[in-house]
Design an enzyme around this catalytic site. Structure first.
Site, PDB file in Angstrom:
ATOM      1  N   GLY A 134      91.572  -5.991  47.411  1.00 24.75           N
ATOM      2  CA  GLY A 134      90.404  -5.146  47.649  1.00 24.75           C
ATOM      3  C   GLY A 134      89.194  -5.721  46.938  1.00 24.75           C
ATOM      4  N   THR A 169      97.891  -5.176  42.779  1.00 25.69           N
ATOM      5  CA  THR A 169      97.772  -5.288  41.331  1.00 25.69           C
ATOM      6  C   THR A 169      99.085  -5.065  40.596  1.00 25.69           C
ATOM      7  OG1 THR A 169      97.070  -3.008  41.529  1.00 25.69           O
ATOM      8  CG2 THR A 169      95.349  -4.624  41.171  1.00 25.69           C
ATOM      9  N   ILE A 208     100.222  -3.814  27.213  1.00 27.71           N
ATOM     10  CA  ILE A 208     100.447  -4.512  28.486  1.00 27.71           C
ATOM     11  C   ILE A 208     101.719  -3.919  29.094  1.00 27.71           C
ATOM     12  CG2 ILE A 208     100.927  -6.749  29.571  1.00 27.71           C
ATOM     13  CD1 ILE A 208      98.021  -6.404  28.458  1.00 27.71           C
ATOM     14  N   LYS A 216     104.205  -9.698  33.703  1.00 27.98           N
ATOM     15  CA  LYS A 216     104.074 -10.553  34.881  1.00 27.98           C
ATOM     16  C   LYS A 216     102.904 -10.115  35.772  1.00 27.98           C
ATOM     17  CE  LYS A 216     107.551 -12.574  37.321  1.00 27.98           C
ATOM     18  NZ  LYS A 216     108.787 -12.582  38.115  1.00 27.98           N
ATOM     19  N   THR A 217     102.832  -8.811  36.077  1.00 29.67           N
ATOM     20  CA  THR A 217     101.745  -8.361  36.950  1.00 29.67           C
ATOM     21  C   THR A 217     100.401  -8.486  36.219  1.00 29.67           C
ATOM     22  OG1 THR A 217     102.147  -6.059  36.304  1.00 29.67           O
ATOM     23  CG2 THR A 217     103.194  -6.828  38.333  1.00 29.67           C
ATOM     24  N   GLN A 231      97.126 -10.759  37.400  1.00 29.39           N
ATOM     25  CA  GLN A 231      95.747 -10.277  37.490  1.00 29.39           C
ATOM     26  C   GLN A 231      94.796 -11.232  36.779  1.00 29.39           C
ATOM     27  OE1 GLN A 231      94.360  -7.457  39.131  1.00 29.39           O
ATOM     28  NE2 GLN A 231      96.290  -7.993  40.094  1.00 29.39           N
ATOM     29  N   LYS A 270      94.741  -0.233  28.484  1.00 24.31           N
ATOM     30  CA  LYS A 270      93.425  -0.326  29.101  1.00 24.31           C
ATOM     31  C   LYS A 270      93.516  -1.160  30.386  1.00 24.31           C
ATOM     32  CE  LYS A 270      91.567  -1.613  25.115  1.00 24.31           C
ATOM     33  NZ  LYS A 270      90.658  -1.880  23.980  1.00 24.31           N
ATOM     34  N   GLU A 299      90.095  -6.596  35.951  1.00 23.56           N
ATOM     35  CA  GLU A 299      88.796  -7.250  36.092  1.00 23.56           C
ATOM     36  C   GLU A 299      88.417  -8.116  34.899  1.00 23.56           C
ATOM     37  OE1 GLU A 299      86.997  -3.409  36.746  1.00 23.56           O
ATOM     38  OE2 GLU A 299      86.338  -4.032  38.741  1.00 23.56           O
TER      39      GLU A 299
HETATM   40 MO1  MOS Z   1      86.556  -2.676  41.734  1.00 20.50          MO
HETATM   41  S1  MOS Z   1      85.048  -3.954  42.130  1.00 20.50           S
HETATM   42  O1  MOS Z   1      85.772  -1.295  41.127  1.00 20.50           O
HETATM   43  O2  MOS Z   1      87.578  -2.550  42.992  1.00 20.50           O
END
Ligand code: MOS
Length: 738
Positions: free
Chosen positions: A249, A476, A621, A625-626, A630, A693, A697
């Site tokens: 996405g 994700t 965490i 792995k995932t 990311q 957290k 991103e």
């Molecule tokens: Mo994100 S850019 O808020 O999917």
């Protein structure tokens, strides 16, 4: 039974650490991985064609007709040629169709009236046919007359505004710049960028009575149902949205988009299911782009190498009336010390593809440019780049004075420098291998951290555990981490946990966006499981804290029971997590450090990234792995931003020139080196009930700066207009840089 927590107080109990199943944090494989690699996970556009689709297959196909002017009004459509194509049913113009996607979390329809054209490529009608091919052919044959108006196509000269909430200043930056022992005043530019998710948008809609079901690719289905309902003028309960599997996405699927409304409108009108996919070209024209940015950074340093002033001015763009603007300075507010600060945020109003959230909106380009400027300052001041950052970490948020919920930047910088061998590599200096010049660079990674309200239902029965929420998994790892949380809390092997997501008939999850997913929905899952543990404990006559659940057995003192015996009737609980006052008291952020080694070819200007290392801290965490995947993905985005990604808008007509993957270059396997990711151990008490957290991103924030700083180290060229394509490097090598 609902376990409702308003998160007013930090939670430092770290309860997951005292559970017995020992699956949390483990790098277990994705629970839906086998379905995906065997083609059984049915994606939106496959709903009509896949052998494994459970959805209706008697569907028609719709293709959106695109505007071929940048601004104006559609005065007439000549549909004769389109309707003459065999299999074409209708060319549909409907006032409910939408011009571009809704912004993330809008919960209302984006602008309608598609006859009102605001950018080249905007949808203006829908052709519906028996096949995708017929619809696509006919969409090209619709002749459109426009009353055109003058369009604003150049973000540099278009009229602009200054959103009040995004301006800030304290102290006197001009004076700080004058008094500085070393100062820097530099301007960088980043181009428009695309999310370019692997899966293009698609939506299949059908009606049963007055209720519409939409199978699509959307990140926030509960919000999306409200957006679609608003666009259609019906009640939200009359809309069901299903997005069980999503092929990426990165923000492009946050809001309901033109294909969704078009599919619903056409399905209603024709009384048949209608599938509307976007072509890859339309992905670039219709999905939100990341705004181009022009960023001026001013830094003032005193004789001790301490920052006294920071200025960050940005000019970004969007269509008139849009409230979203790339929040470039989001992390500049708190990353470095300095009492004199100034942030100016200007939004040019243009007739280009609507701008919106693309992975780490703000920091992806904002931290990158700040970290490029920091490298320039370090060079100018003769201070090691790692050392410059270490010296300038603030004690608390330098603007609000709030404490940090946790601060791991120094540790990330030190750990990264150590693992990368930073000091010895820098001392060795620039290396040469034939035509290749080799250098290394680094940058900090910083990203704001959010929580969002979320509901998750958990059912424990003799067979195992079921988790249900409208939360999505956009690739994700949500299926896997929610599975792990419940497995850990309820002492059940992950294989016996079933997780159902992406359906608005289920309790409302947060949706995927802004890296909120894991901590928010994970906290809700935790709350539901904790409630089930309380119920089990009361059946056994012990306190919940004294209950040990492991491998399907419940142990309490000297008594041990098979869980299946205890739950002859399934136990059901809903967890409802709501962010409360806790987050308002602190500055919550994730942290990291990037290191990169590159080789620059001095003959061709080509750059090859030889290695990348990222060290990250994001609270607990949940799955190594995932989480690692990311970060590798984010760092790869950063590499693309540094070297190749650029959406080109034609200056005369405003159309997107680079509107396919042959022209919009993203890194491929051959471009990406070995990427090493290391996580720092951390529990953040402000990270909900899991002390976790967001990590989705963080990896992109600053990654491109490490690459570009390494290019400078290798060959002495600073490219201030991204991406650093060979022509720009060569111009720099020849001393012809602008
Ligand atoms: Mo994100 S850019 O808020 O999917």
């Amino acid at each position: 039974m609902t376990a409702h927590l308003i998160f007013d107080e930090p939670d430092d109990r770290n309860r997951l650490d005292s559970m017995a199943q020992d699956v949390i944090g483990r790098p277990i494989d994705r629970s839906e991985g086998a379905l995906k690699v065997s083609g059984r996970a049915v994606y939106a556009a496959e709903q009509a064609t896949s052998l494994w689709s459970e959805q209706r297959t008697d569907c028609l196909f719709g293709i959106l007709v695109r505007a071929t002017v940048a601004r104006g009004r559609v005065t007439s459509l000549d549909t004769a040629d389109a309707l003459a194509v065999s299999g074409v049913r209708e060319v549909l113009q409907d006032p409910r169709l939408v011009r571009h996607p809704a912004q993330g979390m809008a919960r209302k329809s984006p602008p309608q009236e598609v006859a009102d054209v605001g950018c080249f490529g905007q949808p203006i009608a829908l052709v519906v046919a028996d096949s995708f091919e017929a619809a696509r052919e006919a969409a090209r044959l619709v002749r459109v007359d426009y009353e055109t108006a003058a369009a604003e196509l150049d973000p540099a000269s278009a009229p602009s505004d200054l959103p009040e909430k995004k301006q800030s200043s304290q102290g006197d930056l001009d004076a700080a710049m004058r008094d500085a022992s070393v100062s820097l005043d530099v301007t960088y530019r980043t181009p428009s960028m695309a999310a370019a998710a692997m899966e293009p948008h698609a939506a299949l809609a059908w009606w049963e009575g007055d209720r519409v079901t939409l199978c699509g690719a959307y990140q926030m289905v509960s919000q999306n149902a409200e957006e679609l309902a608003d666009a259609l003028g019906i009640a939200p309960e009359k809309v069901r949205v299903l997005s069980p599997y999503i092929g990426g996405g990165f923000g492009s699927k946050l809001g309901i988009a033109p294909e969704a409304v078009a599919a619903a409108v056409a399905a209603e009108r024709l009384g048949r299911p209608v599938m509307v996919p976007l072509t890859r070209q339309q992905e670039f024209e219709i999905a939100h782009r990341r705004s181009e940015t022009e960023q001026r950074v001013r830094l003032a340093l005193d004789a001790d190498g301490l920052l006294t002033g920071i200025g960050h001015e940005a000019r970004v763009s969007n269509q008139p009336g849009e409230t979203f603007s790339e929040p470039v300075q989001q992390a500049t507010h708190y990353t470095y010390r300095g009492e004199h600060r100034s942030i100016r945020h200007e939004v040019a109003r243009v007739n280009l593809t609507c701008a919106g959230s693309v992975r780490a909106p703000g920091e992806a380009v904002g931290v990158t440019v700040l970290e490029l400027a920091m490298d320039e300052l370090a060079e100018k001041a003769g201070i090691d780049p790692v050392e410059l950052r270490l010296r300038n970490i603030p004690e608390c948020d330098p603007e609000s004075g709030k404490p940090f919920s946790s601060h791991m930047l120094a540790e990330a910088l030190r750990e990264g420098a150590d693992r990368f061998g930073w000091t010895s590599r820098r001392q060795r200096g620039r290396q040469r291998k034939g035509e290749w010049l080799i250098g290394c660079g680094m940058a900090a990674a910083v990203r704001v951290n959010f929580l969002h309200k979320a509901r998750v239902r958990v059912t424990l029965s003799g067979e195992g555990v079921t988790i249900e929420s409208s939360m999505t998994d956009i690739g994700t790892g949500t299926y896997t981490i929610l599975t792990q949380i419940a497995a850990e809390m309820l002492g059940i092997p992950p294989e016996r946990v079933t997780t159902r997501l992406g359906d608005t008939d289920l309790p409302e999850g947060s949706g995927s966006g802004g890296s909120i997913g894991a901590a928010s929905n994970g906290s809700a899952t935790y709350l539901a499981c904790e409630e089930i543990r309380r119920q089990l404990a009361s059946r056994l006559g012990c306190a919940e804290e004294d209950l040990t659940l492991k491998d399907g057995r419940a142990t309490c003192g000297n008594r041990s029971h098979d869980l299946a015996e205890l739950v002859s009737e399934p136990l059901v609980a809903e967890g409802f997590f709501e962010p409360g006052k806790a987050m308002g008291r602190v500055r919550s952020s994730t942290w990291g450090a990037h290191f990169a080694e590159v080789a620059v070819n001095e003959v061709t200007g080509e750059v090859r990234v030889r290695s990348m290392l990222g060290v990250f801290a994001a609270g607990r965490i949940l799955n190594e792995k995932t989480a690692r995947s990311q970060c590798i993905g984010g760092m790869t985005f950063g590499l693309g931003m540094a070297l190749m990604e650029e959406m080109v808008h034609d200056g005369r007509h405003g159309h997107v020139v680079s509107r396919d993957l042959a022209n919009y270059h993203i890194p491929t396997n051959a471009d990406v080196p070995r990427i090493e990711v290391h996580f720092l151990h951390e529990r953040d008490a402000y990270g909900g009930t899991l002390q976790a957290k967001g990590i989705g991103e963080l990896g992109i924030c600053g990654a491109g700066a490490a690459v570009l700083n390494a290019i400078h180290d290798a060959c002495g060229v600073r490219v201030r207009e991204l991406p650093a394509t060979p022509d720009k490097i060569l111009a720099g090598l020849c001393g012809m840089q602008g």
